[in-house]
Write a protein that holds these residues in place. Structure first.
Motif, PDB file in Angstrom:
ATOM      1  N   ALA A  84       0.829  -1.210   0.000  1.00  0.00           N
ATOM      2  CA  ALA A  84       0.000   0.000   0.000  1.00  0.00           C
ATOM      3  C   ALA A  84       0.865   1.263   0.000  1.00  0.00           C
ATOM      4  CB  ALA A  84      -0.928  -0.013   1.214  1.00  0.00           C
ATOM      5  N   VAL A  85       1.910   1.283   0.809  1.00  0.00           N
ATOM      6  CA  VAL A  85       2.791   2.453   0.858  1.00  0.00           C
ATOM      7  C   VAL A  85       3.504   2.634  -0.484  1.00  0.00           C
ATOM      8  CG1 VAL A  85       4.889   3.377   1.930  1.00  0.00           C
ATOM      9  CG2 VAL A  85       3.086   2.455   3.353  1.00  0.00           C
ATOM     10  N   ALA A  86       3.980   1.543  -1.066  1.00  0.00           N
ATOM     11  CA  ALA A  86       4.650   1.631  -2.368  1.00  0.00           C
ATOM     12  C   ALA A  86       3.662   2.066  -3.453  1.00  0.00           C
ATOM     13  CB  ALA A  86       5.285   0.290  -2.729  1.00  0.00           C
ATOM     14  N   GLY A  87       2.428   1.603  -3.374  1.00  0.00           N
ATOM     15  CA  GLY A  87       1.410   2.033  -4.337  1.00  0.00           C
ATOM     16  C   GLY A  87       1.123   3.524  -4.217  1.00  0.00           C
ATOM     17  N   TYR A  88       1.095   4.027  -2.996  1.00  0.00           N
ATOM     18  CA  TYR A  88       0.906   5.457  -2.789  1.00  0.00           C
ATOM     19  C   TYR A  88       2.066   6.249  -3.405  1.00  0.00           C
ATOM     20  CZ  TYR A  88       0.727   9.968  -0.460  1.00  0.00           C
ATOM     21  OH  TYR A  88       0.714  11.318  -0.215  1.00  0.00           O
ATOM     22  N   GLN A  89       3.281   5.765  -3.208  1.00  0.00           N
ATOM     23  CA  GLN A  89       4.447   6.455  -3.772  1.00  0.00           C
ATOM     24  C   GLN A  89       4.395   6.430  -5.304  1.00  0.00           C
ATOM     25  OE1 GLN A  89       5.675   8.284  -1.722  1.00  0.00           O
ATOM     26  NE2 GLN A  89       7.216   7.400  -0.397  1.00  0.00           N
ATOM     27  N   LEU A  90       3.996   5.307  -5.880  1.00  0.00           N
ATOM     28  CA  LEU A  90       3.863   5.225  -7.337  1.00  0.00           C
ATOM     29  C   LEU A  90       2.807   6.207  -7.839  1.00  0.00           C
ATOM     30  CD1 LEU A  90       4.145   1.425  -8.150  1.00  0.00           C
ATOM     31  CD2 LEU A  90       5.609   3.263  -8.988  1.00  0.00           C
ATOM     32  N   THR A  91       1.712   6.340  -7.100  1.00  0.00           N
ATOM     33  CA  THR A  91       0.677   7.295  -7.468  1.00  0.00           C
ATOM     34  C   THR A  91       1.231   8.714  -7.448  1.00  0.00           C
ATOM     35  OG1 THR A  91      -1.002   5.829  -6.543  1.00  0.00           O
ATOM     36  CG2 THR A  91      -1.646   8.120  -6.888  1.00  0.00           C
ATOM     37  N   ARG A  92       2.046   9.027  -6.449  1.00  0.00           N
ATOM     38  CA  ARG A  92       2.673  10.356  -6.389  1.00  0.00           C
ATOM     39  C   ARG A  92       3.553  10.598  -7.610  1.00  0.00           C
ATOM     40  NH1 ARG A  92       6.274  11.215  -1.533  1.00  0.00           N
ATOM     41  NH2 ARG A  92       6.454  13.269  -2.450  1.00  0.00           N
ATOM     42  N   ILE A  93       4.352   9.596  -7.992  1.00  0.00           N
ATOM     43  CA  ILE A  93       5.253   9.749  -9.137  1.00  0.00           C
ATOM     44  C   ILE A  93       4.450   9.953 -10.416  1.00  0.00           C
ATOM     45  CG2 ILE A  93       6.972   8.580 -10.571  1.00  0.00           C
ATOM     46  CD1 ILE A  93       7.940   7.164  -7.995  1.00  0.00           C
TER      47      ILE A  93
END
Length: 151
Positions: A84-93
């Protein structure tokens, strides 16, 4: 001597925490690091790293929670949060690259290669500095961030 060493090893092994506890506890450090990275500038994040963490989280959530017997809900939960945290970071990118005017193909290229696609205009950060004029008023000038340190 070998009997004494064997009993020492057995006593030491008995005191070690189980892999069912130690592995998830250590993996929480990755989740904490990912949460700390939410405060970093988005241009400093690695798309490939975030994709790998998200894939690891998704795969191991399924395996630890549903496939492997006995089930390990602690390991499944840490992997869920890692994904979930990595998915959030990908969304930010992705949102950052789209706000810079990249197409979906250019965003995908950036995620996998870590650099702007060939032929696309590079994104440059700008800094606003004020220069005094002869009349005493200030004029705001946009200067690329790399040149701002020279002034």
């Amino acid at each position: 001597m070998s009997a004494a060493a064997g009993s020492f090893g057995q006593r030491l092994w008995a005191k070690m925490p189980s892999v069912h506890i130690a592995a998830p506890v250590c993996k929480w450090l990755l989740v904490i690091a990912g949460l700390k990275d939410t405060q970093r500038p988005v241009e400093k994040l690695s798309g490939t790293q975030q994709m790998a963490l998200m894939a690891t989280g998704a795969i191991w959530t399924r395996w630890a929670g549903f496939v492997i017997k006995p089930r390990n809900p602690l390991l499944a939960s840490v992997n869920f949060f890692l994904g979930a945290v990595a998915g959030y970071q990908l969304t930010r990118i992705v949102n950052w690259r789209k706000s810079e005017g990249d197409s979906a193909k250019q965003v995908a290229y950036y995620l996998f290669e870590g650099k702007t696609a060939p032929g696309a205009k590079p994104v440059q950060a700008t800094t606003t500095i004020a220069e005094p004029s002869k009349t005493g008023t200030e004029i705001a000038v946009q200067v690329p961030a790399a040149d701002a340190s020279k002034k």
